[in-house]
Enzyme design. Structure first.
Site, PDB file in Angstrom:
ATOM      1  N   GLU A 113       0.848  -1.190   0.000  1.00 50.87           N
ATOM      2  CA  GLU A 113       0.000   0.000   0.000  1.00 50.87           C
ATOM      3  C   GLU A 113       0.876   1.228   0.000  1.00 50.87           C
ATOM      4  OE1 GLU A 113      -2.353  -0.176   3.557  1.00 50.87           O
ATOM      5  OE2 GLU A 113      -2.820  -2.277   3.178  1.00 50.87           O
ATOM      6  N   LYS A 115       2.146   4.668   1.471  1.00 48.44           N
ATOM      7  CA  LYS A 115       2.198   5.219   2.824  1.00 48.44           C
ATOM      8  C   LYS A 115       1.824   6.692   2.706  1.00 48.44           C
ATOM      9  CE  LYS A 115       5.221   5.318   6.855  1.00 48.44           C
ATOM     10  NZ  LYS A 115       5.037   6.704   7.177  1.00 48.44           N
ATOM     11  N   ASP A 117       1.144  10.480   3.714  1.00 46.91           N
ATOM     12  CA  ASP A 117       1.897  11.330   4.630  1.00 46.91           C
ATOM     13  C   ASP A 117       0.944  12.281   5.341  1.00 46.91           C
ATOM     14  OD1 ASP A 117       4.003  12.313   5.954  1.00 46.91           O
ATOM     15  OD2 ASP A 117       4.858  13.425   4.286  1.00 46.91           O
ATOM     16  N   TYR A 225      -6.728  -0.137   7.747  1.00 43.69           N
ATOM     17  CA  TYR A 225      -6.536  -1.222   8.721  1.00 43.69           C
ATOM     18  C   TYR A 225      -7.825  -1.425   9.511  1.00 43.69           C
ATOM     19  CZ  TYR A 225      -3.981  -3.779  12.462  1.00 43.69           C
ATOM     20  OH  TYR A 225      -3.528  -4.700  13.360  1.00 43.69           O
ATOM     21  N   LYS A 311      10.531   3.615   3.130  1.00 40.90           N
ATOM     22  CA  LYS A 311      10.337   5.064   2.945  1.00 40.90           C
ATOM     23  C   LYS A 311      11.087   5.557   1.721  1.00 40.90           C
ATOM     24  CE  LYS A 311       9.483   6.841   7.465  1.00 40.90           C
ATOM     25  NZ  LYS A 311       9.572   8.133   8.050  1.00 40.90           N
ATOM     26  N   CYS A 405      22.665  41.103  15.669  1.00 41.79           N
ATOM     27  CA  CYS A 405      21.662  41.192  14.607  1.00 41.79           C
ATOM     28  C   CYS A 405      22.285  41.793  13.343  1.00 41.79           C
ATOM     29  CB  CYS A 405      20.493  42.048  15.080  1.00 41.79           C
ATOM     30  SG  CYS A 405      19.265  42.298  13.788  1.00 41.79           S
ATOM     31  N   CYS A 408      20.519  45.409  12.810  1.00 43.34           N
ATOM     32  CA  CYS A 408      20.624  46.566  13.705  1.00 43.34           C
ATOM     33  C   CYS A 408      21.793  46.461  14.676  1.00 43.34           C
ATOM     34  CB  CYS A 408      19.318  46.763  14.472  1.00 43.34           C
ATOM     35  SG  CYS A 408      19.061  45.493  15.717  1.00 43.34           S
ATOM     36  N   CYS A 423      16.420  38.730  17.818  1.00 42.27           N
ATOM     37  CA  CYS A 423      16.914  40.082  18.034  1.00 42.27           C
ATOM     38  C   CYS A 423      15.903  40.758  18.964  1.00 42.27           C
ATOM     39  CB  CYS A 423      17.000  40.836  16.719  1.00 42.27           C
ATOM     40  SG  CYS A 423      17.253  42.595  17.006  1.00 42.27           S
ATOM     41  N   CYS A 429      14.649  47.762  15.040  1.00 42.42           N
ATOM     42  CA  CYS A 429      15.319  46.923  14.047  1.00 42.42           C
ATOM     43  C   CYS A 429      14.481  46.932  12.764  1.00 42.42           C
ATOM     44  CB  CYS A 429      15.456  45.523  14.648  1.00 42.42           C
ATOM     45  SG  CYS A 429      16.113  44.292  13.544  1.00 42.42           S
TER      46      CYS A 429
HETATM   47  S1  IVH Z   1      -0.463   0.368   8.652  1.00 47.60           S
HETATM   48  C1  IVH Z   1       0.002  -1.895  12.562  1.00 47.60           C
HETATM   49  N1  IVH Z   1      -0.757   1.471   6.296  1.00 47.60           N
HETATM   50  O1  IVH Z   1       2.532   5.208   8.766  1.00 47.60           O
HETATM   51  C2  IVH Z   1      -0.044  -1.239  11.232  1.00 47.60           C
HETATM   52  N2  IVH Z   1       0.177   2.799   8.042  1.00 47.60           N
HETATM   53  O2  IVH Z   1       4.609   4.055  11.290  1.00 47.60           O
HETATM   54  C3  IVH Z   1      -0.471   0.153  11.323  1.00 47.60           C
HETATM   55  N3  IVH Z   1       0.648   5.113   7.379  1.00 47.60           N
HETATM   56  O3  IVH Z   1       1.439   5.410  12.064  1.00 47.60           O
HETATM   57  C4  IVH Z   1      -0.124   1.038  10.220  1.00 47.60           C
HETATM   58  N4  IVH Z   1      -0.041   4.954   5.308  1.00 47.60           N
HETATM   59  O4  IVH Z   1       0.178   6.739  10.355  1.00 47.60           O
HETATM   60  C5  IVH Z   1      -0.330   1.648   7.564  1.00 47.60           C
HETATM   61  N5  IVH Z   1      -1.132   2.331   4.165  1.00 47.60           N
HETATM   62  C6  IVH Z   1      -0.711   2.499   5.421  1.00 47.60           C
HETATM   63  C7  IVH Z   1      -0.209   3.744   5.883  1.00 47.60           C
HETATM   64  C8  IVH Z   1       0.236   3.837   7.207  1.00 47.60           C
HETATM   65  C9  IVH Z   1       0.457   5.769   6.226  1.00 47.60           C
HETATM   66  C10 IVH Z   1       1.258   5.725   8.582  1.00 47.60           C
HETATM   67  C11 IVH Z   1       0.516   5.480   9.862  1.00 47.60           C
HETATM   68  C12 IVH Z   1       1.506   4.836  10.810  1.00 47.60           C
HETATM   69  C13 IVH Z   1       2.818   5.085  10.124  1.00 47.60           C
HETATM   70  C14 IVH Z   1       3.755   3.933  10.245  1.00 47.60           C
END
Ligand code: IVH
Length: 667
Positions: A113, A115, A117, A225, A311, A405, A408, A423, A429
């Site tokens: 999946e 991730k 942000d 989840y 990541k 600074c 000034c 400052c 200033c």
């Molecule tokens: S699963 C036990 N799936 O990434 C599994 N997390 O440290 C729980 N996050 O705190 C997380 N996209 O905030 C999962 N597709 C995704 C995610 C995801 C973002 C974040 C989530 C979590 C952190 C992982």
């Protein structure tokens, strides 16, 4: 590294990580990238592994940060919200695959999946109705942000189809890039500080006290989840597809993979493709599909063994650091800015980059003429995240941070809790003076349209203004001799300054530019205290009673009014005819509650917490935050703090609900 060196380094790392935790989770304003943060944690983990004696129970390696904010009711998670182990390398993924295979001999499937942000959230549904939304907090307990989460359009309040009677579903709240840009544009126009990236903007938005503000900010969500006792399937992927049918926003881009090779292909594909998505992603999460196999693999203290986060590295470029400039903002904060040999990065030419503060420069050991690594994450301004020391030659020059600074010449100050130098010469200033006036005239403050930044600078250079009060002494005749100001524009300027005298008090309070007092805070203070005189006289305790005001803001207000020069400016603004109090001051209704002090805790159906407090005051009562033997009543609403209730019982303070309170005032 010997033991003594390891001890010193681990202590320093702990302090540093705790500070970055605070910036990330509490202030929603991180100073370093995730990558740099992970490096610090990994370094500490390695030291603690080599010297187990140095591991402390409160070490940041033992727990994740916390986003808990005291202004929300805290809820204990039924299932703890763990974080994921993370990696930036393919090797680690192959290790992960090997570990899985050791435990799970049967066939297994991975689910990949994106991730997202943003900020993680846990939603509870009962009989198909959204009950509660809680932030991750410290993993054990989080903040109840249900009212805010309800405003996010794609989070279903009611489900369809064949859902379990009770379950939790977790996911990520995020701000699409378009909403983020719109929000920052509005903030720039209003002279407010900008959010560094969509993630910070999301964190700031979720913690707003006013959910109608949240609704305007265009947040979005994906859920990833499902947890509960009666889930439809014994596999993660299939459960999510089912949840989609009940009405949940589930990403289209989830894939099942049979091998780690397929997982790596997914990562490679999305590492480029993700840039086309309308929201930020910072990696890929890889999970084992079967819930039975998940149980078999289990958890470590911090994270599940059945999942890992890969990541993406932010985009980087290497270039030469030519020099460092210092910028002074309207509040006096000093920011070091790097001048770089121009370099192409993520489609733009980068010439300048942020260096944050002195500590950051020291940690990274940045020197002039070094080849530095520039990174463009979600932030607006690229930043320097490291030095490639293999290029370092004899002409690299260590850099001495300024002590005075650059504008000034005043000696800079730095408070222990702040990363930045300041400052203190706020009224002498140049960028602070003009910056304060620019803020004062901005649209969300006094909205003096006739004036712009250039005119402000022109007036200042001609000794006509040096603070906001001087604006109200300006005469048309003084403007006419100035270049670029013709008769008509001089008239406009004077007219719009004159009109600004009708601006309502809450905006005047925002306009005078007290550090940390933004538009919403100013409004809250004005609603509560009604006049500048009351604010000037308020004690720190009284200020802390106001929604959204914490120690830092209270302290800043007190310091502002302790300054003689500021008091003079306020007096001159008052004499000029500006609004120094709210129009309708709170009307006294009765003296029924005279001499009684109340603690209000929890949420209510008839009133908001603020309304309740206002009613208490209108009947002559007093609001206090902590229960003591002299408290008359604890008005306890739904989810009222357990510690408050226990304390009230112990001190024999009467506990009443909102209906009993009504009886009290209607007697
Ligand atoms: S699963 C036990 N799936 O990434 C599994 N997390 O440290 C729980 N996050 O705190 C997380 N996209 O905030 C999962 N597709 C995704 C995610 C995801 C973002 C974040 C989530 C979590 C952190 C992982």
């Amino acid at each position: 590294m010997n033991f003594t060196e390891a001890k010193t380094r681990s202590e320093n790392l702990r302090k540093l990580i705790e500070r970055h935790n605070r910036s990330y989770y509490v202030d929603a304003n991180p100073a370093i990238s995730d990558f740099e943060y992970d490096l610090l944690v990994k370094e500490l983990e390695a030291i603690e592994k080599e010297f187990p004696k140095l591991q402390t129970a409160d070490s940041p390696t033992q727990r994740a940060g916390s986003d808990i904010n005291n202004e929300f009711v805290q809820i204990k998670h039924k299932y703890p919200m763990l974080s994921l182990g993370n990696t930036y390398s393919e090797n680690d993924l192959n290790d992960f695959d090997r570990r899985i295979k050791k435990v799970t001999v049967d066939n297994f499937e991975y689910v990949c999946e994106l991730k997202f942000d943003g900020i993680s959230i846990s939603l509870t549904y009962k009989n198909g109705i959204l009950q509660q939304a809680v932030t991750r907090g410290d993993g054990e307990k989080g903040d109840d942000v249900t009212a805010n989460i309800r405003t996010i359009r794609n989070i279903p309040l009611k489900l369809y189809g064949d859902y379990p009677e009770e379950f939790e579903i977790r996911g990520e709240i995020f701000m699409p890039r378009a909403s983020f840009e719109r929000l920052n544009k509005e903030r720039a126009n209003a002279g407010e500080t900008l959010f560094a990236n969509p993630r910070n903007a999301t964190a700031g938005t979720i913690k707003l006290q006013n959910s109608s503000q949240v609704a305007k900010r265009g947040l979005d969500c994906f859920l990833y989840y499902l947890l509960g006792e009666n889930l439809p399937h014994s596999s993660h992927y299939e459960n999510l597809q089912e949840a989609k049918k009940w009405g949940f926003p589930i990403s289209q881009n989830i894939r099942k993979c049979q091998t780690i090779k397929q997982v790596i292909d997914y990562i490679n594909y999305w590492s480029e493709e993700r840039k086309k998505l309308p929201y930020d992603t910072d990696g890929v999460v890889i999970k084992i599909n079967s819930t039975e196999q998940q149980e078999e693999l289990g958890f470590t203290a911090k994270s599940p063994r059945w999942a890992i986060a890969y990541k993406f590295k932010a985009e980087q470029a290497i270039t030469k650091l030519l020099s460092i400039d210092f910028q002074v903002g309207r509040t006096g904060a000093v920011t070091p800015v790097a001048n770089l040999q121009p370099v192409q990065l993520a489609g733009t030419t980068v010439k300048r980059a942020s260096l944050h503060n002195q500590e950051q420069i020291n940690i990274l050991d940045i020197r002039i003429n070094d080849m530095v690594i520039v990174e463009k994450g979600g932030e607006i301004i690229p930043k320097i995240v490291g030095v490639d020391k293999s290029y370092r030659t004899g002409n690299s020059k260590e850099f001495e941070y300024i002590t005075h600074c650059p504008e000034c010449g005043t000696k800079l100050e730095r408070e222990e809790s702040e990363a930045k130098h300041f400052c203190p010469n706020e009224n002498g200033c140049y960028p602070q003076i003009t910056g304060k006036i620019e803020h004062f005239i901005s649209r969300k403050a006094m909205a003096i349209d006739g004036l712009g930044i250039e005119t402000i600078e022109l007036l200042y250079k001609n000794n006509l203004i040096s603070n906001v009060a001087d604006l109200y002494d300006l005469k048309k005749e003084q403007l006419l001799p100035l270049e670029r100001i013709a008769e008509k524009s001089a008239e406009n300027i004077i007219k719009s300054i004159e009109n600004s005298k009708n601006t309502e008090f809450q905006r005047v309070l925002f306009a005078i530019g007290i550090r940390f007092v933004g538009e919403t805070t100013a409004k809250k203070i004005a609603e509560k205290l009604h006049s500048i005189d009351k604010i000037m006289m308020a004690s720190s305790e009284e200020l802390l009673q106001i929604d959204e005001i914490g120690e830092r803001i209270a302290q800043s207000i007190i310091e502002y009014f302790a300054n003689q020069k500021n008091k003079e400016i306020i007096q001159r603004l008052r004499n000029a005819g500006l609004q120094m109090e709210t129009k309708e001051t709170s009307v006294k209704i009765s003296d029924k509650l005279k001499g009684m002090s109340f603690v209000v805790s929890g949420t209510f159906t008839l009133y908001s917490r603020d309304e309740l407090k206002q009613i208490i005051e209108r009947h002559g009562g007093k609001n206090v935050s902590a229960i003591s033997a002299s408290t008359a009543y604890l008005i306890a609403g739904e989810k009222s703090g357990q510690t408050k209730i226990e304390k009230a019982k112990a001190l024999k303070v009467k506990i009443i609900n909102e209906n009993q309170f009504n009886e009290l005032i209607n007697e």
